[in-house]
Structure formats: structure tokens, C-alpha cells
Design an enzyme around this catalytic site. Structure first.
Site, PDB file in Angstrom:
ATOM      1  N   TYR A 350      -5.327  -3.884  10.152  1.00 63.19           N
ATOM      2  CA  TYR A 350      -5.933  -3.394   8.908  1.00 63.19           C
ATOM      3  C   TYR A 350      -5.159  -3.956   7.730  1.00 63.19           C
ATOM      4  O   TYR A 350      -3.937  -3.857   7.676  1.00 63.19           O
ATOM      5  CB  TYR A 350      -5.916  -1.864   8.920  1.00 63.19           C
ATOM      6  CG  TYR A 350      -6.529  -1.180   7.713  1.00 63.19           C
ATOM      7  CD1 TYR A 350      -7.413  -1.831   6.866  1.00 63.19           C
ATOM      8  CD2 TYR A 350      -6.233   0.143   7.426  1.00 63.19           C
ATOM      9  CE1 TYR A 350      -7.977  -1.194   5.781  1.00 63.19           C
ATOM     10  CE2 TYR A 350      -6.794   0.813   6.345  1.00 63.19           C
ATOM     11  CZ  TYR A 350      -7.669   0.132   5.512  1.00 63.19           C
ATOM     12  OH  TYR A 350      -8.230   0.768   4.437  1.00 63.19           O
ATOM     13  N   CYS A 351      -5.879  -4.542   6.772  1.00 59.70           N
ATOM     14  CA  CYS A 351      -5.275  -5.080   5.544  1.00 59.70           C
ATOM     15  C   CYS A 351      -4.213  -6.119   5.908  1.00 59.70           C
ATOM     16  O   CYS A 351      -4.494  -7.058   6.646  1.00 59.70           O
ATOM     17  CB  CYS A 351      -4.728  -3.930   4.710  1.00 59.70           C
ATOM     18  SG  CYS A 351      -4.138  -4.396   3.054  1.00 59.70           S
ATOM     19  N   LEU A 352      -2.990  -5.970   5.442  1.00 58.88           N
ATOM     20  CA  LEU A 352      -1.945  -6.934   5.772  1.00 58.88           C
ATOM     21  C   LEU A 352      -1.622  -6.932   7.263  1.00 58.88           C
ATOM     22  O   LEU A 352      -1.168  -7.944   7.802  1.00 58.88           O
ATOM     23  CB  LEU A 352      -0.670  -6.639   4.980  1.00 58.88           C
ATOM     24  CG  LEU A 352      -0.768  -6.806   3.467  1.00 58.88           C
ATOM     25  CD1 LEU A 352       0.594  -6.607   2.824  1.00 58.88           C
ATOM     26  CD2 LEU A 352      -1.326  -8.156   3.105  1.00 58.88           C
ATOM     27  N   GLY A 354      -3.845  -6.913   9.457  1.00 49.96           N
ATOM     28  CA  GLY A 354      -4.800  -7.873   9.973  1.00 49.96           C
ATOM     29  C   GLY A 354      -4.375  -9.302   9.732  1.00 49.96           C
ATOM     30  O   GLY A 354      -4.555 -10.181  10.584  1.00 49.96           O
ATOM     31  N   LEU A 379      -9.741  -5.647   9.893  1.00 47.61           N
ATOM     32  CA  LEU A 379     -10.356  -4.687   8.977  1.00 47.61           C
ATOM     33  C   LEU A 379      -9.873  -4.965   7.559  1.00 47.61           C
ATOM     34  O   LEU A 379      -8.683  -4.777   7.259  1.00 47.61           O
ATOM     35  CB  LEU A 379     -10.008  -3.257   9.387  1.00 47.61           C
ATOM     36  CG  LEU A 379     -10.281  -2.863  10.848  1.00 47.61           C
ATOM     37  CD1 LEU A 379      -9.852  -1.419  11.085  1.00 47.61           C
ATOM     38  CD2 LEU A 379     -11.741  -3.059  11.202  1.00 47.61           C
TER      39      LEU A 379
END
Length: 614
Positions: A350-352, A354, A379
Site C-alpha cells: 500500500y502506497c510506499l 507498494g 494499492l
């Protein structure tokens, strides 16, 4: 694509899974396990771009000077702002046509307003700050219309000046908007009819309530600046109201904990799910209340779920590098999950988290370890940073030099400093409208679980955040094949695991057109979902949440590229949450079911220790 492949050298085999500690919750020597997956080869002259740089005493002197300035500007670079305004002003000076247009607009609009004709600014979508009927009364409608005209004039003035560099134009428009938002007539009691009416109707009560709210917030801010806890503790406590899905801490090192959740079904999908959140956030954004917990949803759907919980670093951790988060964090956790389940993993970032997962997947593929991953899910995560959205306003060499110096002095970037940046991006709603509502009108916003999580900030180690901003955001090394792991570049096209990628329509952190660019770096199967909401609310989009919708399309292996505009226009919108779509996709990319994996009840219960650290 071929260049990174020519530079490859075969890595030694990883440490066998049987040598990993079976059930330890204390700090264990797991760094060697992850390092075994990625072992540094001998560097050649061609690897100079991957070599680390070392500072000198003169560099430290420069940083100290930059830090002294940044301390007064909140990490913003005055030079960057001045250069932007100079670029704009000098080009405007030699643009007589643009000057004539602006002069005409400045002269004609007030005359039209004086005749009572609604200004052009009011024909745009209505501004919610002036929605109350009281704004139609004289003289308040004059204040409102004059403000809207000024806002429209500055929008015209700050854009379309021939010769202005695009980044400078964005900065001028942004800072003009900040100045205008601060001067809105709605921000001042003398020019706000709604505030005056509310004061009269309440018999002065809202003034007392507003003053009380201000004093509470001031005391809270003072406590935080002294390094203490909030004066008014949150009603949303991890392990109680939020982050309460049943599970255990099965492994821990000095950087992160690994949580495994108790099964809710007798049979589970064979391949486990490992979730790697961003270290900018506490992990429980994905495990809020039971009704909107993605973790609980996956467990109830019959998946074995693991979660990485990052430790909140302090000044002593200033030298933690992005490579540490890769090897001692993500890869160490991945290897632990693989060892315990004996299956390839559905890895999710998720975010960083990812972005880090994309780096890890490319490095594993480069070194012949791709079989550790069954699928990759990203994500709201960028892999190409050439279009970072509004965050790009704060990403240039001058801004990063100022921020780097501030972090160098502190040893970290504080969560409140980072939150201030995000507030600036939406200052109208997050700063001025909030101040008017809570201090002028005496209304206190009712917190919810997502707001409480947002206030539970974390810190970024100096070295890691500096590397991330410079290598990924500023230089775009990952997308351009220059990002190195163990002295050798990694390439996104090497990732051969099926991918599930989620973007959100109103994301100011990871704009969905930027997330969509992963299509350009792989020819393998890629399912892309565009969901309603923003960076957080779009991901926390549980079934039954009103007003949610999403678009989903799969690009089959070796299929031709379809532009993001074509994707949006040709993919129908589906009402509801995207979570069931992802769960079905995970199940379709699994190889059957096994008996539920039970946990040792003697292990430390979730949410563990690290998420509770402030």
C-alpha cells in the site's frame, strides 16, 4: 530493458527455510536471511551510478546553513518560491498581450459587478464557503463577488504566460491560491454574515465554545511540541476500538513486526496474503473497526493474512536506509511467511509499501527468486514518479535540499511536519474552513476512526526519506532503470507475477494516471481497478459503503497498451466495493485450499508493540 539483464549476476541460494526461528517474538537475527536473497555482487566501473555518495565536512556546513533557514520556513525552500515568482514576473513583463488581457479583466469585471450582473466567477460550480443564504445580503455579496473575481483573475494571471517553466507556473498558481484562501471574507467575523447570525442566535454562546476549542487545540499542540502525548487522548485505541482483528505477533526485529491473523474459516486459500503498508502510516489504516477492516474482510473470506507493522523511528535511527526497509523489512517478512506456509505469497503493498514491493519483486526476478511470489498487488502505489500530482509542487532540487537539511539536523522528518504539507495542498478545507467552523462557529468536528488514524503520525528516518525523495521522486530512478539493489539496477519489466493494481479517482498522493503507468513496464497479465474516493478512503472502501463505485479491466499478457483515457471511457462503472473483486482475483490465482493455519496462543497478541509507540 536489456541493459539491466546484461548486468545480472547469479545470487547465492537463500538460507533454507528450516533454519529460520520457528516461533520467536523477540528481536532475532533475521537480517542475514533477507540478505541471503540479495547478495551484493562485485561492482564494476559501469555500476558507478549505484555507488553511494559520502558527505564531507563542507557538506555538513552547507546542511547546517540550509537547516537554519528551513527551520524558519517549515522545510520549504524560499529560493524555490522566489525563482518561480521571478520566472513568472519576468516573462509577464515581456508579454504585452497577456498584460492587456489581465488589465481588461481587471477593469471590466468591477464595472459589470457594479451594474448588478452576476460575475463570471459565480457561473462556475458554487463555492461551498458561500453557500449560506446570508451571503446574498448587502454588503456581504459585494465581499463575496469581489473575492471570487480576484480568485478568477489570479487563476488567469498565473497560467498561460509564455515562456514560464511548467513547475514554476504550478508553484505561482499554488501560492496565489494559498494567499487568496487566507484572505477569503469567510475567514473574518466582520465580513462573514453566517458567523454574525450564529453569534446572535446563540446569545454569544458560540464565542465561548470557539474560545474553548482554541485553548484545547493550543494545549494539545504545545504538548506535542514538547514531545508529550496529546492532551485529549483519542477514543480510537489500537487493540481496542481499532486494530482489533484477532491475531498474533509471530516475528519481530528492530525495524518491524510481523502479525498473523487467526483464521475465521476451517479451510483457507493455499497461498497466504502478506500486506506491506507504507512506513509513513500506522498499519491499522487497513484494520480499523471490524465493519471497515480490510484485514478482517480477507480473513472472513478464507485467506491467511499477514501484516507488517513498522516501528516508529527516532533520531537514533537517522541512518536507516531504504535498503534496510527492503531487506530487513519487506524481504525478511516475505521470507518468514514463505517459511511458515511453505507456499509462494500473494504480496500486497500500500502506497510506499507498494513501491517497495515493486522494487523487491523486480530484484527477486532478477536474481532467480520470482517463485517466492504468487501475485503482486499494488494499492495506490506509484512505480513511475514523472507525474506525482500536487505533491510535485514540493519536489525540486531546491525544495529537497531544504528538506534534506532539516531532516539531517533532526535525524528524521516528523509526522506533524509531513502532515502540514498535506494540509497545504487542501488548505481551504483542512485549515481555513476548519478554523472558521471550530473557532468562529463553535462547532467541533466529530472524529471517526479514519480521522483518529490520520492523527496518529509517524516519523521518517533521515537517510531513508532523503533517498526515497531523491532517487524515486526527483530522479525517477526506478522507472528509468537506475535504481540499484546490491549494486545492480533492477528493472520493472522483469516482474512476471500477475499484478492487481488499484488507483483512486481523487488521489493527491498517488494520482491514478501515475499508478496506471505500470502498464508501460510490463507485458504480463495486469488487472487495473479505478475506485471512487481518495488515497485513503478509496482503499478503505468496504462492502455496503454508500456511494462507492469502481472500474475494473484486465490487460491480458502481451495485449497492446490502452491509454488511461480509453480505459476510463471504455470500462463501465460498477456500483459497490472493489474488495470482493480483489478477493475473487486472489482466489482465482491460488491453487486450492488447505486446512486453516492455527496460531500458538502463547504468542504476543496483535496489534503488537510497535503500533502503540508514539
Amino acid at each position: 530493458m536489456s541493459s539491466p539483464q546484461l548486468l545480472r549476476k547469479k545470487a547465492p541460494a537463500p538460507t533454507p527455510a528450516s533454519t529460520l526461528p520457528a516461533n520467536t517474538t523477540d528481536t532475532a537475527d533475521t537480517t542475514n536471511t533477507a540478505d541471503a536473497v540479495m547478495t551484493a555482487p562485485t561492482r564494476s566501473a559501469s555500476d558507478a551510478a549505484c555507488a553511494p555518495t559520502r558527505g564531507t565536512s563542507s557538506d555538513d556546513l552547507d546542511r547546517a546553513a540550509h537547516a537554519a533557514v528551513a527551520a524558519w520556513t517549515g522545510g520549504l525552500s524560499p529560493a524555490s518560491m522566489v525563482l518561480a515568482w521571478l520566472d513568472w514576473a519576468m516573462h509577464l513583463t515581456v508579454s504585452p498581450g497577456k498584460q492587456l488581457d489581465l488589465a481588461t479583466a481587471a477593469l471590466v469585471a468591477p464595472a459589470v459587478q457594479a451594474r448588478g450582473t452576476p460575475p463570471a466567477a459565480r457561473r462556475t460550480p458554487p463555492d461551498p464557503r458561500f453557500a449560506a443564504a446570508e451571503w446574498e445580503a448587502w454588503p456581504f455579496r459585494l465581499y463575496r463577488d469581489a473575492f471570487l473575481l480576484a480568485q478568477q483573475w489570479w487563476e488567469h494571471a498565473s497560467t498561460g504566460v509564455p515562456g514560464v517553466e511548467a513547475h514554476h507556473e504550478d508553484l505561482v498558481r499554488f501560492w496565489a491560491r494559498q494567499w487568496l484562501d487566507a484572505c477569503s471574507p469567510g475567514n473574518f467575523f466582520a465580513t462573514n454574515p453566517s458567523a454574525q447570525k450564529a453569534l446572535i442566535d446563540s446569545g454569544g454562546g458560540i464565542a465561548i465554545q470557539g474560545a474553548q476549542h482554541w485553548l484545547e487545540d493550543f494545549a494539545d499542540m504545545a504538548s506535542r511540541l514538547r514531545g508529550g502525548r496529546p492532551v485529549h487522548p483519542s477514543a480510537w485505541r489500537p487493540g481496542h476500538e481499532v486494530a482489533c482483528t484477532r491475531g498474533r505477533v509471530i516475528w519481530r526485529n528492530e525495524l518491524c513486526e510481523l502479525l498473523q491473523y487467526e483464521p475465521a474459516t476451517s479451510q483457507v486459500t493455499r497461498e497466504p496474503v502478506l500486506i506491506v503498508p507504507s512506513w509513513i502510516m500506522k498499519y491499522y489504516i487497513l484494520d480499523l473497526q471490524p465493519k471497515d477492516s480490510l484485514v478482517k474482510y480477507l480473513v472472513d473470506e478464507g485467506h491467511t493474512v499477514f501484516m507488517v507493522s513498522w516501528r516508529n523511528p527516532g533520531a537514533a535511527d537517522r541512518d536507516l536506509a531504504l535498503d534496510d526497509y527492503l531487506k530487513r523489512g519487506l524481504l525478511a517478512a516475505l521470507f518468514e511467511v514463505h517459511a511458515r506456509c511453505g507456499e509462494p505469497v500473494h504480496a500486497t503493498g500500500y502506497c510506499l509499501g507498494g513501491t517497495l514491493l515493486a522494487i523487491a519483486a523486480a530484484a527477486l526476478a532478477r536474481d532467480g527468486k520470482a517463485d517466492l511470489l504468487r501475485t503482486v498487488t499494488l494499492l495506490a502505489a506509484q512505480t513511475d514518479f514523472s507525474e506525482p500530482g500536487e505533491l510535485g509542487l514540493f519536489i525540486d532540487a531546491s525544495e529537497l535540499a531544504a528538506l534534506d537539511a532539516l531532516m539531517w539536523q533532526q535525524g528524521y522528518l516528523d509526522g506533524s511536519q509531513m502532515a502540514a504539507t498535506f494540509q497545504l495542498l487542501n488548505a481551504r478545507d483542512l485549515i481555513w474552513s476548519r478554523m472558521m467552523s471550530e473557532y468562529m462557529l463553535g462547532r467541533r468536528s466529530k472524529p471517526n476512526d479514519l480521522m483518529a488514524w490520520n492523527a496518529d503520525t509517524t516519523r521518517m528516518p533521515y537517510r531513508m526519506h532523503s533517498e526515497y525523495l531523491t532517487k524515486l521522486f526527483l530522479n525517477n530512478d526506478l522507472a528509468e532503470g537506475r535504481y540499484c539493489v546490491d549494486g545492480q539496477p533492477v528493472a520493472l519489466p522483469d516482474i512476471d507475477a500477475p499484478a492487481f493494481v488499484v488507483g483512486t479517482e481523487r488521489d493527491h498522493v498517488s494520482p491514478w494516471p501515475s499508478v496506471y503507468k505500470l502498464h508501460l513496464f510490463t507485458h504480463n497479465a495486469l488487472t487495473f481497478v479505478l475506485t471512487s474516493g481518495g488515497h485513503n478512503a478509496g482503499i478503505v472502501s468496504e462492502p455496503g459503503h454508500p456511494g462507492r463505485h469502481y472500474r475494473c479491466a484486465t490487460r491480458e499478457p502481451d495485449a497492446p497498451y490502452r491509454s488511461r483515457q480509453e480505459f476510463f471511457e471504455q470500462t463501465p462503472s460498477i456500483d459497490g466495493s472493489w474488495w470482493p473483486c480483489w478477493s475473487d482475483w486472489l482466489r482465482a490465482h491460488s491453487t486450492g485450499q488447505v486446512s486453516a493455519r492455527q496460531l500458538d496462543p502463547a504468542l504476543e497478541p496483535a496489534p503488537g508493540r510497535y503500533v502503540l509507540e508514539s
